[in-house]
Design an enzyme around this catalytic site. Sequence first.
Site, short mmCIF file in Angstrom:
data_model
loop_
_atom_site.label_atom_id
_atom_site.label_comp_id
_atom_site.label_asym_id
_atom_site.label_seq_id
_atom_site.Cartn_x
_atom_site.Cartn_y
_atom_site.Cartn_z
N ASP A 168 -6.62 5.23 -1.78
CA ASP A 168 -5.23 4.81 -1.99
C ASP A 168 -4.89 5.19 -3.43
O ASP A 168 -5.04 4.40 -4.35
CB ASP A 168 -5.12 3.30 -1.76
CG ASP A 168 -3.68 2.84 -1.65
OD1 ASP A 168 -2.77 3.68 -1.82
OD2 ASP A 168 -3.45 1.64 -1.43
N ASP A 220 -12.64 -0.03 -8.55
CA ASP A 220 -11.44 0.15 -9.35
C ASP A 220 -11.86 0.19 -10.82
O ASP A 220 -12.83 -0.46 -11.20
CB ASP A 220 -10.44 -0.99 -9.12
CG ASP A 220 -9.03 -0.60 -9.56
OD1 ASP A 220 -8.28 -0.12 -8.70
OD2 ASP A 220 -8.71 -0.78 -10.75
N CYS A 248 -9.93 3.21 -4.86
CA CYS A 248 -8.97 2.71 -5.86
C CYS A 248 -8.41 1.41 -5.30
O CYS A 248 -7.28 1.34 -4.84
CB CYS A 248 -7.86 3.73 -6.12
SG CYS A 248 -8.44 5.32 -6.74
N ALA A 249 -9.23 0.35 -5.34
CA ALA A 249 -9.05 -0.78 -4.45
C ALA A 249 -8.00 -1.80 -4.88
O ALA A 249 -7.36 -2.42 -4.04
CB ALA A 249 -10.38 -1.50 -4.24
N ALA A 250 -7.88 -2.07 -6.19
CA ALA A 250 -6.97 -3.14 -6.63
C ALA A 250 -5.53 -2.82 -6.21
O ALA A 250 -5.13 -1.65 -6.24
CB ALA A 250 -7.05 -3.30 -8.14
N CYS A 268 1.82 5.11 -2.02
CA CYS A 268 3.05 4.35 -1.77
C CYS A 268 4.24 5.11 -2.37
O CYS A 268 5.14 4.51 -2.95
CB CYS A 268 2.96 2.93 -2.33
SG CYS A 268 2.65 2.83 -4.10
N GLY A 313 -6.32 -4.91 -3.69
CA GLY A 313 -7.31 -5.31 -2.70
C GLY A 313 -6.83 -5.61 -1.30
O GLY A 313 -7.64 -5.98 -0.45
N GLY A 314 -5.54 -5.45 -1.02
CA GLY A 314 -5.05 -5.76 0.32
C GLY A 314 -5.72 -4.94 1.40
O GLY A 314 -6.08 -5.47 2.46
N LYS A 315 -5.91 -3.65 1.15
CA LYS A 315 -6.51 -2.79 2.17
C LYS A 315 -8.01 -3.00 2.25
O LYS A 315 -8.61 -2.88 3.32
CB LYS A 315 -6.16 -1.34 1.90
CG LYS A 315 -4.66 -1.05 1.95
CD LYS A 315 -4.36 0.41 1.69
CE LYS A 315 -2.87 0.66 1.60
NZ LYS A 315 -2.26 0.00 0.42
#
Length: 296
Positions: free
Chosen positions: A195, A147, A123-125, A248, A127-129
């Site tokens: 994530d 994503d 669940c990338a967006a 988060c 994209g920081g990680k």
Amino acid sequence: DPVQAFALRHSLPDWLATCLFSWLPQERAEAFARAANSPPALDLRVNRCRASREAVLEAFAAAGLAVAALPQGPEALTLLDRSGDLRQLPGFSEGLWCVQDRSAQAVAPLLDPRPGARILDACAAPGGKATQLAELMGDRGEVWAVDRSAARLRRVEANAERLGLHALHALADAAVNLAAERPDWQGRFQAILLDAPCSGLGTLARHADARWRIEPEAVNQLAGLQTQLLEAMVPLLAPGGRLLYATCTVHPLENQERIAAFQAAHPTWSLLREQQCWPGDPEGGDGFYAALLQAP
């Protein structure tokens, strides 16, 4: 009533105030609430493939900007001056750094990514990680950023291009469907970062209205989705691979209880590490949860 007084004093919904008093001692609940109503820090992550933290610090100092190193990681910085358009800051166009909260920066390194590895960010967006994983691998190997939002993935790709990362590949798809739609991916990845979508209760300082949009029933629905996503990752992971579940939020239903339920369903999996960062902790930063699991 002390809980209602606390909720009114800090502009929190009653249900969240009640939860905070059950999760934390009163002084830590007060610290959480103060952090939720304070401007968040502006943290940066140095791109280790293109620069050192010392070089970036020197570039900011030469431009008359106050920046400090952070203990959360060897690439972590915080910008002490608010200086308008970030794209005008030293090193942005050269891809020497990107914006990422200090607590978020501590998540991806838990996977201990190595050069040449195949890693899925499910669940990338935004994209920081995903970009951090590619940097930690020395940009050697494969990081698949998946994503369901193609528009948000385009931003991930643009950021990877600015950072000069070639190991990152993007795929627009729903993570729950990957095993069925990509049978060649079954057992392919040595490491997976999930994530997961969550209530975001650890980022209220950045999204002040979220406290009023999230209801307890929505948390229950998110917990169901998180369970589906965890189960969807199982067939994609290679034997002995590592699955990092992150959110988060600070809600135990979305964090510790999800991992406990997953372990109950998969008793041969090992829990290697579990950590919860809270807004208001002395280290600062957003609230993040992470649990590192290992497949048999």
